[in-house]
Design a protein around this motif. Structure first.
Motif, PDB file in Angstrom:
ATOM      1  N   GLU A   1      11.866  41.211  16.411  1.00 31.98           N
ATOM      2  CA  GLU A   1      11.952  42.416  17.233  1.00 31.98           C
ATOM      3  C   GLU A   1      12.521  43.618  16.467  1.00 31.98           C
ATOM      4  N   PRO A   2      11.956  43.965  15.318  1.00 33.08           N
ATOM      5  CA  PRO A   2      12.432  45.165  14.611  1.00 33.08           C
ATOM      6  C   PRO A   2      12.158  46.419  15.434  1.00 33.08           C
ATOM      7  N   GLY A   3      13.113  47.356  15.392  1.00 28.62           N
ATOM      8  CA  GLY A   3      12.972  48.606  16.128  1.00 28.62           C
ATOM      9  C   GLY A   3      13.406  48.535  17.576  1.00 28.62           C
ATOM     10  N   LYS A   4      13.760  47.335  18.058  1.00 29.52           N
ATOM     11  CA  LYS A   4      14.188  47.199  19.452  1.00 29.52           C
ATOM     12  C   LYS A   4      15.671  47.539  19.584  1.00 29.52           C
ATOM     13  N   TRP A   5      16.124  47.690  20.833  1.00 27.50           N
ATOM     14  CA  TRP A   5      17.501  48.102  21.111  1.00 27.50           C
ATOM     15  C   TRP A   5      18.310  46.933  21.658  1.00 27.50           C
ATOM     16  N   ASN A   6      19.615  47.016  21.457  1.00 24.79           N
ATOM     17  CA  ASN A   6      20.538  46.012  21.968  1.00 24.79           C
ATOM     18  C   ASN A   6      21.835  46.705  22.370  1.00 24.79           C
ATOM     19  N   ASP A   7      22.378  46.312  23.528  1.00 20.24           N
ATOM     20  CA  ASP A   7      23.671  46.878  23.940  1.00 20.24           C
ATOM     21  C   ASP A   7      24.801  46.132  23.237  1.00 20.24           C
ATOM     22  N   GLU A   8      25.812  46.900  22.817  1.00 20.61           N
ATOM     23  CA  GLU A   8      26.929  46.367  22.050  1.00 20.61           C
ATOM     24  C   GLU A   8      28.230  47.036  22.494  1.00 20.61           C
ATOM     25  N   PRO A   9      29.391  46.381  22.275  1.00 20.79           N
ATOM     26  CA  PRO A   9      30.675  47.061  22.534  1.00 20.79           C
ATOM     27  C   PRO A   9      30.829  48.283  21.635  1.00 20.79           C
ATOM     28  N   CYS A  10      31.291  49.385  22.197  1.00 20.66           N
ATOM     29  CA  CYS A  10      31.385  50.642  21.441  1.00 20.66           C
ATOM     30  C   CYS A  10      32.411  50.570  20.318  1.00 20.66           C
ATOM     31  N   SER A  11      33.294  49.569  20.370  1.00 18.66           N
ATOM     32  CA  SER A  11      34.334  49.457  19.349  1.00 18.66           C
ATOM     33  C   SER A  11      33.842  48.787  18.075  1.00 18.66           C
ATOM     34  N   LYS A  12      32.670  48.189  18.118  1.00 14.86           N
ATOM     35  CA  LYS A  12      32.127  47.564  16.901  1.00 14.86           C
ATOM     36  C   LYS A  12      31.776  48.631  15.879  1.00 14.86           C
TER      37      LYS A  12
ATOM     38  N   TYR B   1      17.716  47.703  16.024  1.00 10.92           N
ATOM     39  CA  TYR B   1      17.466  46.711  14.979  1.00 10.92           C
ATOM     40  C   TYR B   1      16.530  47.326  13.928  1.00 10.92           C
ATOM     41  N   ILE B   2      17.003  47.458  12.715  1.00  4.82           N
ATOM     42  CA  ILE B   2      16.171  47.983  11.626  1.00  4.82           C
ATOM     43  C   ILE B   2      15.878  46.850  10.643  1.00  4.82           C
ATOM     44  N   LYS B   3      14.570  46.617  10.439  1.00  6.84           N
ATOM     45  CA  LYS B   3      14.087  45.573   9.518  1.00  6.84           C
ATOM     46  C   LYS B   3      14.615  44.186   9.883  1.00  6.84           C
ATOM     47  N   ARG B   4      14.837  43.972  11.169  1.00 10.84           N
ATOM     48  CA  ARG B   4      15.210  42.637  11.639  1.00 10.84           C
ATOM     49  C   ARG B   4      13.955  41.790  11.696  1.00 10.84           C
TER      50      ARG B   4
ATOM     51  N   ALA C   1      10.790  54.949  28.980  1.00 10.80           N
ATOM     52  CA  ALA C   1      11.286  55.170  27.622  1.00 10.80           C
ATOM     53  C   ALA C   1      12.096  53.997  27.084  1.00 10.80           C
ATOM     54  N   GLU C   2      12.348  52.978  27.920  1.00  2.36           N
ATOM     55  CA  GLU C   2      13.186  51.864  27.475  1.00  2.36           C
ATOM     56  C   GLU C   2      12.506  51.074  26.355  1.00  2.36           C
ATOM     57  N   ASN C   3      13.331  50.587  25.427  1.00  2.00           N
ATOM     58  CA  ASN C   3      12.805  49.847  24.275  1.00  2.00           C
ATOM     59  C   ASN C   3      13.722  48.666  23.957  1.00  2.00           C
ATOM     60  N   TRP C   4      14.189  47.993  25.026  1.00  2.00           N
ATOM     61  CA  TRP C   4      15.161  46.922  24.843  1.00  2.00           C
ATOM     62  C   TRP C   4      14.528  45.686  24.220  1.00  2.00           C
ATOM     63  N   ALA C   5      15.349  44.975  23.445  1.00  2.00           N
ATOM     64  CA  ALA C   5      14.935  43.674  22.944  1.00  2.00           C
ATOM     65  C   ALA C   5      14.880  42.688  24.107  1.00  2.00           C
ATOM     66  N   GLU C   6      14.300  41.526  23.874  1.00  2.00           N
ATOM     67  CA  GLU C   6      14.149  40.527  24.923  1.00  2.00           C
ATOM     68  C   GLU C   6      15.526  40.130  25.473  1.00  2.00           C
ATOM     69  N   LYS C   7      15.626  40.068  26.799  1.00  2.00           N
ATOM     70  CA  LYS C   7      16.855  39.695  27.520  1.00  2.00           C
ATOM     71  C   LYS C   7      17.997  40.691  27.293  1.00  2.00           C
TER      72      LYS C   7
END
Length: 472
Positions: free
Chosen positions: A105-116, A99-102, A78-84
């Motif tokens: 890699e539109p529609g891909k996922w990226n890990d981010e700090p939860c405080s953003k 990522y929406i309309k990027r 089920a993973e849908n991560w962006a490259e790297k």
């Protein structure tokens, strides 16, 4: 919106991941849970571009990427991560954006700090609170849902059929109890005096001749003594939802916890009754959502009351101003379920007085503590040469918006009144008033008389005439 399943997002502002989930749970069901590529394509086409992108319902829990709505681990398939990605930069990237309309890699996922802060991407489920006749698992699909029925049941909502144990249960007769508690739900068949024969919540079930294989015997039935766990209750400001496989709060029972609007769950969201008679995990708590600490406006006061804890959901703060100041903006603010304060920050502005001007033939000099011609401003007055001040020399802007004292005036200095000399004539001109500063008088004599003295006199700033009056 697609059928009964509705997507939504926060248009007005961005949130941290926790605030975004609270927003979604308050107004919808939860942060969106991506289930397939068709859903990703739909979202990427429907949602508007936002430079900070959107939070989705995945978070790292105990070092495992987890769908928070179901508490299920994210599988490799089920993973849908962006490259790297995920790269866990700086070791604090525990939440996931999409990522929406990027452009790349539109529609891909990226890990981010939860405080953003990002937009909250929410969904409202089409699965009802008690789905699939409680005989299967409800699976969300775009515009619909489907039920994965447990063995023995079928139909769109698993409404038809009987479970695999029901026919056997009807044919069971009283026998030796077996302790329920193995991973498959059955242990060995105990002998007389076996410690496993304690009877808690006994219910009739078929006995497995070979529990390691998980086989059911339709020839022999035995009553099963189900291991019981202590009864659980909902945390303060929260709710409890339990599913019981064999009996209330017994082996295999699972309880999930959630919090009322304005509260966030800390601790385990789901607990299971284990074979030892203990619950997995620790008791969770519902803690009021925190809002930023508020301070009094400059030249003002803040009075706050807290329902749960300081500056948390339900806290209210009222504002007032020092004497001479008036409040502009919200007089009262409340900490909301999203972790934001209602209204806008108020300000205390100095009360204004009418603008003062210098008197005719005079000057004004003002000093302003807060703003021009406002509370605390002072103005002093003086006059041009040849004029004297009458009235208040200094005035102050008061808390009522009025000036102290009365408006002053500059009056021309007077000289003694002059008369024409005997057997002569006098002609005067007055600039400010009769026989006042800068008035001039010219003298002449009748025929046969000679003028002795000055031809003209001027009233000086000292209040004296420039020369002695002449005689004829």
């Amino acid at each position: 919106q697609a059928g009964a399943w509705m997507y939504s997002y926060s248009e007005q502002k961005d949130y941290t991941w926790e605030q975004a989930r609270n927003y979604c749970q308050t107004y919808f069901t939860d942060l969106v849970a991506i289930q397939n590529k068709k859903e990703i394509e739909y979202l990427n086409e429907w949602l508007p571009f936002h430079p900070r992108y959107y939070w989705i319902g995945i978070r790292k829990l105990n070092s495992t990427w987890t769908w928070v709505g179901t508490r299920k681990a994210l599988t490799k398939e089920a993973e849908n991560w962006a490259e790297k990605e995920p790269n866990n930069k700086r070791s604090n990237q525990d939440c996931v954006e999409i990522y929406i309309k990027r452009q790349r890699e539109p529609g891909k996922w990226n890990d981010e700090p939860c405080s953003k802060r990002k937009r909250a991407l929410c969904y409202e489920a089409s699965c009802q609170p008690l789905p699939c006749s409680q005989r299967g698992e409800c699976m969300e699909t775009i515009g619909n849902y489907s039920c994965e029925c447990r063995p023995g049941f079928h139909g769109r909502d698993c409404e038809n059929g009987e479970g695999p144990t029901q026919p056997l249960r009807e044919r069971c007769s009283r026998g030796t109890p077996a302790l329920l508690g193995s991973p498959l739900g059955l242990d060995r068949r105990p002998r007389e005096g076996d410690a496993g024969s304690r009877r808690k919540g006994v219910s009739w079930q078929p006995w497995a001749a070979d529990s390691t294989e998980g086989l059911w015997s339709d020839e022999t039935c035995s009553p099963i003594a189900v291991v019981a766990c202590p009864v659980l209750s909902a945390p303060d400001w929260g709710e409890l939802s339990c599913a019981h496989l064999h009996g209330n709060f017994s082996f295999g029972s699972t309880c999930t916890f959630s919090c009322h609007t304005g509260f966030v769950l800390t601790g385990t969201t789901s607990r299971e009754c284990t074979a030892t008679g203990d619950w997995s995990g620790e008791p969770p708590r519902c803690e009021a959502t925190r809002c930023p600490t508020l301070v009094a406006p400059a030249m003002g006061y803040a009075a706050c009351s807290h329902l749960h804890s300081n500056f948390s959901f339900g806290s209210t703060c009222t504002f007032s101003c020092h004497t001479g100041f008036v409040l502009t903006g919200t007089t009262s603010r409340e900490c909301t379920a999203t972790g934001d304060w209602s209204g806008e920050p108020p300000q205390c502005e100095a009360i204004k007085c009418p603008t003062l001007v210098a008197p005719a033939m005079g000057y004004v000099a003002c000093s302003h503590l807060h703003s021009n011609f406002s509370f605390g401003s002072t103005c002093t007055f003086s006059c041009h040469t040849g004029f004297v001040l009458t009235g208040t020399m200094s005035r102050e802007c008061t808390a009522t918006g009025d000036w102290s004292g009365e408006p002053p005036q500059c009056e021309a200095i007077s000289c003694p009144v002059l008369d024409a000399p005997s057997s002569g004539h006098m002609s005067c001109s007055h600039f400010h008033g009769n026989f006042t500063y800068n008035s001039t008088c010219a003298f002449s004599c009748e025929a046969g008389f000679l003028r002795m003295g000055a031809e003209a006199l001027r009233c000086a700033a000292t209040g004296n005439w420039s020369r002695r009056p002449p005689v004829c």
